[in-house]
Design an enzyme around this catalytic site. Structure first.
Site, PDB file in Angstrom:
ATOM      1  N   SER A  42       9.855 -35.516  40.786  1.00 37.54           N
ATOM      2  CA  SER A  42       8.970 -35.946  41.851  1.00 37.54           C
ATOM      3  C   SER A  42       8.043 -34.799  42.205  1.00 37.54           C
ATOM      4  CB  SER A  42       9.776 -36.326  43.090  1.00 37.54           C
ATOM      5  OG  SER A  42      10.303 -35.153  43.681  1.00 37.54           O
ATOM      6  N   LYS A  43       7.178 -35.042  43.153  1.00 33.91           N
ATOM      7  CA  LYS A  43       6.236 -34.003  43.533  1.00 33.91           C
ATOM      8  C   LYS A  43       6.934 -32.759  44.065  1.00 33.91           C
ATOM      9  CE  LYS A  43       2.616 -37.286  44.065  1.00 33.91           C
ATOM     10  NZ  LYS A  43       2.081 -38.351  44.885  1.00 33.91           N
ATOM     11  N   ARG A  44       8.163 -32.936  44.511  1.00 31.24           N
ATOM     12  CA  ARG A  44       8.914 -31.788  45.015  1.00 31.24           C
ATOM     13  C   ARG A  44       9.235 -30.798  43.906  1.00 31.24           C
ATOM     14  NH1 ARG A  44      10.892 -32.804  49.868  1.00 31.24           N
ATOM     15  NH2 ARG A  44      12.316 -31.070  49.746  1.00 31.24           N
ATOM     16  N   TYR A  81      -2.926 -37.477  39.273  1.00 31.60           N
ATOM     17  CA  TYR A  81      -3.224 -36.456  38.277  1.00 31.60           C
ATOM     18  C   TYR A  81      -2.364 -36.615  37.036  1.00 31.60           C
ATOM     19  CZ  TYR A  81       0.473 -34.942  41.382  1.00 31.60           C
ATOM     20  OH  TYR A  81       1.589 -34.906  42.163  1.00 31.60           O
TER      21      TYR A  81
END
Length: 468
Positions: free
Chosen positions: A242-244, A18
């Site tokens: 990051s995705k975190r 995304y």
RNA sequence: GCCCCCAUCGUCUAGCGGCCCAGGACGUCGCCCUCUCACGGCGAAAACGCCGGUUCGAAACCGGCUGGGGGCACCA
């Protein structure tokens, strides 16, 4: 088509996921500069990695940019479709003596990489100086850049300043793979040239690449673009985003109740400044944006500040518009819920009191929930506690007092104050039970505004039900 | 390991040699306003990473150190 003499900017994501916060900011800077200068903002989808590129990701990028309000000029360019042109340039580089075919075996490559690790020397194939007659026909060759081994390559960066790289440290990177597909390094340069790109604003992580790309540009005798390598955005803990932390799809922020204008403002201030200005609406940003204002150090992503900016823009919106936003949010959250015109009128009436109590549309939705349906609300624990027998008695007296009053906020308030005096209690002693019965909660906009928003009939229904 | 970038309050930043015992914003903590919670207003705590230079004068210039980050693929 680009107007001649004006800057051409581009955003060139690879569709392997995304559009995240970092990409969104890069796109924003490019877009802002193009709009500011009357230039062109183009989009290029770098889909040469056939394994990882997906149509879903391409759609996600378009949707993300659209939500961000970043419109692009001209048709997007798809990099994979241009492979033939990239091959042509690779051949031209060979013809000009700036690239060569290398027939190294897998074992030889391993050996070269090991040597590179050990000696800190860049990869250079033994084929670099071999003649064409030395070719071993059973190995499909790659085309590698034949970079200079001495001197230096200067990247003149508008953000980072002049950055020098010793050519001896730059290796002979692969331009064309053995399966005849171009590498990213080649494709970027060729596409930027063909698209007429004059300014390359991108993440800091590409700064090293700029030197290598410049060698191709020099080899072809093409003009150098203006480079600007923008520092990366880090997570709240200072580590790589990051995705975190926050590397969520940009639309996740829409789902969290943020306005795109707030997002633009926040992202702009993350790494760019204009004196002490904090609130910079997009129109103002277009007037002010410049390359000099871009900072050199990486920034951390901070949701608290986004909240605050979002709260500002929410309050800035007029009540009718905010009501529309709120209803869209409410219906997105609970798709089967249909809010009609009666509810719209209620929300609109209460909006003035509602909007100062929320930083996001999600919070606004929560604060407005008691207005979505008719009938006595379900009480939360605190509200239930407020509704003691004494409190219920006061509600009954309140009902009796206001029954024949005109339904008007200040009139209701003054009569309630009179009632409180008569009963020897404070205004709050009456207001809190009313609030609990009316909203099911212990916090809400001023009770008298709530009464007005609900209307006489609905308000009395709720009060009588919970006073019983 | 090699190459490159960065370094001001907890966070985002202003500062481009004297206006700075460092300003704004978010957050935090008080107080005021007040029917609750907010909004708003007022106030407070809070930073130039360290060491050397240069200079009459350094947060700003130079060097080193330390600390962060990024890059070193037939990924992008």
């Amino acid at each position: 088509m680009a107007k001649s003499g004006t800057p051409v900017l581009r955003f060139a994501p690879s569709p392997t996921g995304y559009l995240h916060i970092g990409g969104a900011r890069t796109a924003l800077f490019n877009w802002l500069y193009a709009r500011r200068t009357g230039g062109t903002f183009r989009l290029r989808i770098e889909d040469t990695d056939r394994q990882r590129s997906t149509p879903e990701a391409i759609a996600a990028i378009f949707n993300g940019l659209t939500w961000m309000g970043l419109d692009w000029d001209d048709e997007p360019v798809f990099q994979f479709a241009r492979a033939e042109r990239h091959r042509e340039i690779a051949e031209a580089m060979v013809a000009r003596g700036h690239a060569y075919r290398a027939y190294d075996t897998a074992e030889e490559l391993d050996a070269m990489r090991t040597r590179q690790k050990a000696e800190g020397k860049p990869v250079r194939s033994r084929w670099r100086d071999a003649g064409p007659n030395d070719a071993t026909p059973d190995i499909a060759p790659v085309i590698r850049l034949k970079g200079p081994t001495s001197g230096e390559t200067l990247v003149r960066d508008v953000v980072q300043g002049d950055v020098r790289f010793s050519n001896e440290n730059l290796d002979d990177m692969v331009l064309l793979r053995s399966d005849d597909t171009p590498t990213y390094m080649l494709a970027v340069v060729v596409d930027d040239f063909d698209m007429g790109v004059t300014h390359v604003l991108r993440g800091d992580d590409h700064l090293n690449n700029a030197a290598r790309q410049l060698q191709i540009i020099h080899g072809m005798g093409w003009p150098e673009p203006v480079y600007g390598h923008v520092p990366l955005i880090h997570g709240a803990d200072g580590a790589k985003l990051s995705k975190r932390h926050g590397a969520l799809a940009v639309e996740a922020y829409r789902d969290m109740g943020y306005l795109s204008e707030a997002m633009r403002n926040y992202l702009l201030r993350l790494g760019w400044s204009h004196g002490d200005e904090e609130i910079i609406p997009t129109a103002q940003a277009i007037e002010w944006f410049n390359l000099e204002g871009i900072g050199r150090s990486p920034a951390r992503f901070d949701l608290k500040k986004l909240d605050s900016i979002n709260a500002h823009y929410m309050r800035q919106l007029d009540e009718a518009a905010l009501t529309t936003e709120l209803m869209a949010t409410a219906e997105r959250l609970v798709p089967e819920r249909k809010l009609g015109e009666t509810i719209r009128a209620r929300l609109n009436s209460a909006m003035g009191g509602l909007k100062s109590r929320a930083k996001t549309l999600l919070e606004l939705n929560e604060a407005a929930e008691f207005l979505y349906a008719d009938g006595p609300p379900i009480l939360n624990a605190k509200a239930a506690q407020v509704l003691s027998p004494e409190a219920k008695a006061l509600i009954k007296k309140f009902i009796a007092t206001i029954e024949n009053l005109p339904w008007e906020s200040s009139e209701l308030e003054s009569q309630t104050k009179t009632l409180a005096e008569k009963e020897g209690v404070s205004l709050g002693d009456i207001a809190q039970p009313l609030r609990a019965a009316l909203t099911g909660k212990t916090t809400s906009p001023p009770v008298f505004d709530v009464l007005i928003a609900l209307g006489r009939e609905e308000a009395l229904t709720r009060l009588s039900a919970h006073a019983a």
